[in-house]
Design an enzyme around this catalytic site. Sequence first.
Site, PDB file in Angstrom:
ATOM      1  N   ASN A  26      48.961  21.308  64.410  1.00  0.00           N
ATOM      2  CA  ASN A  26      48.921  22.185  65.580  1.00  0.00           C
ATOM      3  C   ASN A  26      49.430  21.377  66.766  1.00  0.00           C
ATOM      4  O   ASN A  26      48.695  20.553  67.315  1.00  0.00           O
ATOM      5  CB  ASN A  26      47.480  22.667  65.806  1.00  0.00           C
ATOM      6  CG  ASN A  26      47.353  23.530  67.046  1.00  0.00           C
ATOM      7  OD1 ASN A  26      48.352  23.886  67.674  1.00  0.00           O
ATOM      8  ND2 ASN A  26      46.122  23.863  67.419  1.00  0.00           N
ATOM      9  N   LYS A  28      50.102  22.344  69.650  1.00  0.00           N
ATOM     10  CA  LYS A  28      49.633  22.884  70.936  1.00  0.00           C
ATOM     11  C   LYS A  28      50.819  22.935  71.909  1.00  0.00           C
ATOM     12  O   LYS A  28      51.947  23.182  71.473  1.00  0.00           O
ATOM     13  CB  LYS A  28      48.458  22.070  71.460  1.00  0.00           C
ATOM     14  CG  LYS A  28      47.358  21.933  70.395  1.00  0.00           C
ATOM     15  CD  LYS A  28      46.071  21.421  70.895  1.00  0.00           C
ATOM     16  CE  LYS A  28      45.086  21.334  69.727  1.00  0.00           C
ATOM     17  NZ  LYS A  28      43.759  20.928  70.114  1.00  0.00           N
ATOM     18  N   HIS A 112      41.901  30.258  67.550  1.00  0.00           N
ATOM     19  CA  HIS A 112      41.651  28.870  67.949  1.00  0.00           C
ATOM     20  C   HIS A 112      40.688  28.846  69.136  1.00  0.00           C
ATOM     21  O   HIS A 112      40.767  29.707  70.019  1.00  0.00           O
ATOM     22  CB  HIS A 112      42.974  28.181  68.309  1.00  0.00           C
ATOM     23  CG  HIS A 112      42.821  26.696  68.438  1.00  0.00           C
ATOM     24  ND1 HIS A 112      42.299  26.105  69.563  1.00  0.00           N
ATOM     25  CD2 HIS A 112      43.078  25.682  67.568  1.00  0.00           C
ATOM     26  CE1 HIS A 112      42.254  24.790  69.379  1.00  0.00           C
ATOM     27  NE2 HIS A 112      42.729  24.511  68.171  1.00  0.00           N
ATOM     28  N   GLU A 114      40.633  27.121  71.732  1.00  0.00           N
ATOM     29  CA  GLU A 114      41.275  27.080  73.056  1.00  0.00           C
ATOM     30  C   GLU A 114      41.705  28.483  73.488  1.00  0.00           C
ATOM     31  O   GLU A 114      41.621  28.834  74.664  1.00  0.00           O
ATOM     32  CB  GLU A 114      42.473  26.110  73.018  1.00  0.00           C
ATOM     33  CG  GLU A 114      41.998  24.664  73.002  1.00  0.00           C
ATOM     34  CD  GLU A 114      42.955  23.687  72.340  1.00  0.00           C
ATOM     35  OE1 GLU A 114      44.144  23.998  72.173  1.00  0.00           O
ATOM     36  OE2 GLU A 114      42.474  22.590  71.979  1.00  0.00           O
ATOM     37  N   GLU A 184      36.662  24.646  62.663  1.00  0.00           N
ATOM     38  CA  GLU A 184      36.917  23.658  63.708  1.00  0.00           C
ATOM     39  C   GLU A 184      35.737  23.647  64.679  1.00  0.00           C
ATOM     40  O   GLU A 184      35.692  24.456  65.616  1.00  0.00           O
ATOM     41  CB  GLU A 184      38.185  24.019  64.484  1.00  0.00           C
ATOM     42  CG  GLU A 184      39.448  24.022  63.651  1.00  0.00           C
ATOM     43  CD  GLU A 184      40.666  23.707  64.501  1.00  0.00           C
ATOM     44  OE1 GLU A 184      41.409  22.818  64.127  1.00  0.00           O
ATOM     45  OE2 GLU A 184      40.848  24.353  65.556  1.00  0.00           O
ATOM     46  N   GLY A 190      39.826  17.385  69.766  1.00  0.00           N
ATOM     47  CA  GLY A 190      40.417  16.545  70.812  1.00  0.00           C
ATOM     48  C   GLY A 190      39.447  15.552  71.409  1.00  0.00           C
ATOM     49  O   GLY A 190      39.738  14.926  72.432  1.00  0.00           O
ATOM     50  N   SER A 230      39.782  16.368  65.333  1.00  0.00           N
ATOM     51  CA  SER A 230      39.948  14.913  65.346  1.00  0.00           C
ATOM     52  C   SER A 230      40.181  14.305  63.966  1.00  0.00           C
ATOM     53  O   SER A 230      39.709  13.202  63.678  1.00  0.00           O
ATOM     54  CB  SER A 230      38.748  14.244  66.042  1.00  0.00           C
ATOM     55  OG  SER A 230      38.645  14.678  67.374  1.00  0.00           O
TER      56      SER A 230
END
Length: 273
Positions: A26, A28, A112, A114, A184, A190, A230
């Site tokens: 990903n 991003k 996701h 985010e 996730e 992150g 991560s």
Amino acid sequence: MAWLTYLYPRKSVNTVPMRPKIIAGNWKMNNNLEDALGLTSGILSRAQPGNTRVILCVPSPLLYPVATQLQGHPGFFCGAQQVHQEEKGAFTGEVSASMLRSVGVDYVIIGHSERRQLFGEKNDLLAAKTSRALASGLRPLFCCGEPLHVRAANGHIRHVARQLKAALFQLSPEEISQLVIAYEPVWAIGTGQTASNHQAQEMHAAIRQMIAGKYGAQLAENVPILYGGSVTPASAPELFTQPDVDGGLVGGASLKADDFVAIIHAAKAVEPC
Ligand code: PGA
């Protein structure tokens, strides 16, 4: 039509599962065109994925060039990070599922954290996006996962169950069998803080159980469930030995060819024979 070849073997629930290993990157909102082409060719020249499927989920303007670069490389697929729930129309700035298909995209990330947190995407919208993607022949990489305070209160499994029920369990068995699920945990994305192998396996087994409860054990055995948060070349080898962890959705480490290739090879090392 690479996705059409992506069929899971049907088998009895008493046999060893034959789910493919999948490593999805990903990117991003990273990489311009030159970086993207360089990173993709670095991955293609070094990775020997065997039967592991590799998906590069790249920003919209890079989809066509990256999908074109991946053509002729079996086992490599291009994925989008976003899709609109409507077929077409007056939605300035948005991207439709059929546009994605038309430029060679096979997968799309939906749900996701985010997108949920920063863009307010809620379960009913994610359900609509998932249905639209499937109707257009895109395979959703559907993300779920709990924030830290929910895990601290031991509510993580209930939280993920609610996310799946609200966004996915309206789908038919045929549709569910096209999905890839990515667990996730929000606190691991992150942050450099990976879920332990035990935490990942516990949740992946619970997700498989949830799917089995609604759609039956045989179907659930064939749905790939990836871990994201991560993942690094150091954490991947042990993580991928967990029986219900079928690969990874990789953010930061997918931006460096060496790291991403090492993660692909960690998945290949534990492929079902
Ligand atoms: P990360 O991101 O690997 O950088 O934690 C994973 C993701 O957001 O999909």
